[in-house]
Design an enzyme around this catalytic site. Structure first.
Site, mmCIF file in Angstrom:
data_model
loop_
_atom_site.group_PDB
_atom_site.id
_atom_site.type_symbol
_atom_site.label_atom_id
_atom_site.label_comp_id
_atom_site.label_asym_id
_atom_site.label_seq_id
_atom_site.Cartn_x
_atom_site.Cartn_y
_atom_site.Cartn_z
ATOM 1 C CD GLU A 251 -18.469 30.288 -35.288
ATOM 2 O OE1 GLU A 251 -19.582 29.880 -35.649
ATOM 3 O OE2 GLU A 251 -17.424 29.619 -35.434
ATOM 4 C CE LYS B 57 -21.308 28.608 -38.634
ATOM 5 N NZ LYS B 57 -20.696 28.083 -37.393
ATOM 6 C CB CYS C 244 -17.086 29.130 -38.508
ATOM 7 S SG CYS C 244 -16.071 27.742 -37.901
ATOM 8 C CE LYS D 264 -11.347 21.507 -37.750
ATOM 9 N NZ LYS D 264 -12.294 21.748 -36.634
ATOM 10 N N GLY E 149 -3.851 9.131 -8.983
ATOM 11 C CA GLY E 149 -3.189 7.921 -8.555
ATOM 12 C C GLY E 149 -2.047 7.605 -9.503
ATOM 13 N N GLY F 40 2.653 2.813 -13.879
ATOM 14 C CA GLY F 40 2.383 2.494 -15.275
ATOM 15 C C GLY F 40 2.488 3.717 -16.165
ATOM 16 C CG ASP G 254 -2.348 4.366 -19.547
ATOM 17 O OD1 ASP G 254 -1.923 4.714 -20.660
ATOM 18 O OD2 ASP G 254 -2.891 3.264 -19.344
ATOM 19 C CB SER G 255 -0.758 6.985 -13.631
ATOM 20 O OG SER G 255 0.313 6.100 -13.399
ATOM 21 C CG ASN H 148 -13.963 -4.720 -10.922
ATOM 22 O OD1 ASN H 148 -12.932 -4.438 -11.521
ATOM 23 N ND2 ASN H 148 -15.020 -5.224 -11.524
#
EC number: 6.3.5.1
Length: 552
Positions: free
Chosen positions: A45, A113, A149, A181, A290, A294, A296-297, A373
């Site tokens: 598609e 479509k 689709c 999916k 950075g 931890g 996540d990084s 911050n």
């Protein structure tokens, strides 16, 4: 009357707007099909323009360029098999999502479509006009139906095609990934095969586009739903499919059936491919981030290395007086295990300068979140300076839990061009780190083995912006937080639903409040890989100004 029909299935990766490049890919696939003696070469598609085009396809100049590219492609591919390719098409004042059949130097047929998706990442009702229910097109003496689709997810288009003479269904798709999916797709396609009694070819795109990754996984079903062929997920591939005429009608000849990885591998592959294509298609060769010590990084660093190679990734440690020795050691260990360039840039001097500058204004006021911050925003400033100087795209590293409740500093650790883990809850981050340590695949450019040492995964999460800080000081523990977020965000559930699952009402209310007041941050956040049907961006669109709170 021919007893065999060969289709070249081209599961390829287009780039949105690259009409020349996408046409070149189509020509190369067509040439391969001609060499293999194909009757039809099929692409997915909207392949000629790339997908999801969003509002780009509404520009008349783009529409005209796309249609001209299709007409030129028809001329280029005149001497050989027919070529089927997705492309927008204008008829009068109407714009259609079309599937064009090119043969004998011209556009011989058009499928338009009919069912336009208008949920999750799709806005096709706003963009395209509804095509009529139509009949099949002919290639030689074989009649083929091509629901486009979403049309394949509804029975009326396929049944109309079967009733008007289609001998098999070729369904071109631009279907992006979300977790598990493939099972949903296969269930819908089995239904079409059973209802019509026809073979069903499900042909999908691969490749990343902004937050979406098209995961391929093209497959073929015989009547009744038996799997005849399975192409790999995520990889570009061209496969020859033979159909054979039998007394009962056409049947697909069985071919290779690729292995489908589990959801952990598919999620990780999605994050890698998403970053790889986002950088490649926007022209970035190198990335930086950075590296805090931890989890996540660390996982973002691993994803970056697997996507573009260690030689193209810069990791930067930006410690303050609150950064522990443990974090310094963990960050260095991750950098060394991944083999990346590692810079050490302390922020104490810069922070002191900013504090001194603000001191006259802040005199008489206690330190609070403001000073925390400042550290994050100083790090963001320094990382963006490096990004500008070295031409490296800055990656941001906030997980879905943090993005949901705003546990991130805007213009600080939210700085960056892309966020590979934006749709990955914190509890899944931990497990994904363990999965990556225990698994290596050929598509990963990084090293095998343990790249994120256990201490990074097991220690209590902390932003380290004040003494002895822990994430749990400000948020529920992540297993509880993520379970509540799954109800409120992924399931669109209520406070009552949270309470029914055993969570304290005041905790659920607090999480709901944090979700709503963080909308302005998400509005300004970097795009990131979509892993679920309720990712933050196109899947979930909320007003920034919003006073509603659930009183259930």
């Amino acid at each position: 009357m021919a007893d065999r029909f060969r289709v070249t299935l081209a599961q390829l990766n287009p780039t949105v707007g690259d009409l020349v490049g996408n046409a070149a890919k189509a020509r190369a696939a067509w040439a391969e099909g001609r060499k293999a003696g194909a009757d039809l070469v099929a692409l997915p598609e909207m392949f000629l323009t790339g997908y999801n085009t969003q509002d780009l396809v509404m520009r008349p100049v783009f529409q005209q360029a796309a249609m001209a590219a299709a007409e030129q492609l028809a001329q280029d591919c005149a001497d050989g098999p027919a070529l089927a390719i997705g492309c927008p098409w204008v008829d009068g004042d109407k714009l259609f999502n079309a599937y064009l059949i090119l043969k004998d130097g011209k556009i011989s047929s058009q499928c338009l479509k009919h069912h336009l998706p208008n949920e999750t990442v799709f806005d096709e009702v706003r963009i395209f006009d509804v095509g009529p229910l139509g009949g099949p097109y002919a290639v030689g003496d074989t009649r083929i139906g091509s629901p486009i689709c979403e049309d394949g997810w509804h029975e009326d288009v396929a049944e109309t095609l079967e009733e008007t003479g289609a001998e098999f269904l070729l369904i071109p798709n631009g279907s992006p990934y979300y977790r598990n999916k493939m099972e949903v797709r296969q269930n819908h396609m089995v239904a079409r095969a059973v209802e019509t009694g026809l073979p069903v070819i499900y042909l999908n795109l691969v490749g990343g586009q902004d937050d979406q990754v098209f995961d391929g996984g093209t497959f073929v079903l015989n009547p009744g739903g038996a799997l005849a062929l399975q192409m790999p997920v995520f990889d570009e591939a061209i496969t020859q499919l033979d159909l054979q005429r039998t007394p009962e009608g056409w049947r697909a000849v069985e071919g290779e059936k690729a292995h489908l990885p589990d959801e952990w591998e598919q999620d990780y592959r999605t994050m890698v491919e998403s970053l790889r294509d986002y950088m490649g298609k926007t022209g970035f060769k190198k990335a930086l981030l950075g590296l805090s010590g931890g989890v996540d990084s660390a996982i973002v660093a691993a994803i970056a290395v697997d996507a573009i190679g260690a030689e193209n990734v810069r990791c930067v440690m930006l410690p303050s007086e609150y950064t522990s020795r443990e974090s310094l050691d963990d960050a260095e260990a991750v950098a060394e295990a991944l083999g990346v360039h590692y810079d050490y840039v302390p922020i104490a001097e810069g922070r002191s300068a900013i504090s001194n500058t603000l001191a006259p204004l802040f005199a008489g006021r206690d330190e609070d979140l403001t000073e925390e911050n400042i550290q994050s925003r100083l790090r963001g400033l320094l990382l963006m300076a490096m990004s500008n100087k070295f031409g490296e795209m800055l990656l941001t590293t906030g997980n879905k839990s943090e993005v949901a409740v705003g546990y991130a500093t805007i213009y600080g650790d939210m700085n960056g061009g892309y966020n590979p883990i934006k749709d990955l809850y914190k509890t899944r981050v931990f497990e994904t780190c363990r999965w990556r340590n225990g698994n290596h695949r050929p598509w990963m450019m990084g090293p095998a083995g343990e790249v994120i040492r256990p201490n990074v995964i097991d220690k209590p999460p902390s932003a380290e912006l004040r003494d002895d800080q822990k994430d749990s000081d400000s948020l529920p523990d992540y297993p509880e937080l993520d379970a509540i977020l799954e109800i409120l965000v992924d399931q669109d559930g209520s406070i009552a639903d949270c309470v029914a699952k055993g969570f304290a009402r005041e905790t659920a209310k607090r999480v709901e409040h944090l979700i709503y007041i963080s909308e302005y941050k998400r509005f300004q956040s970097a795009p990131g890989a979509r892993l679920s049907p309720r990712a933050f961006w196109l899947d979930r669109r909320y007003p920034i100004v919003n006073r509603f709170r659930d009183s259930s």
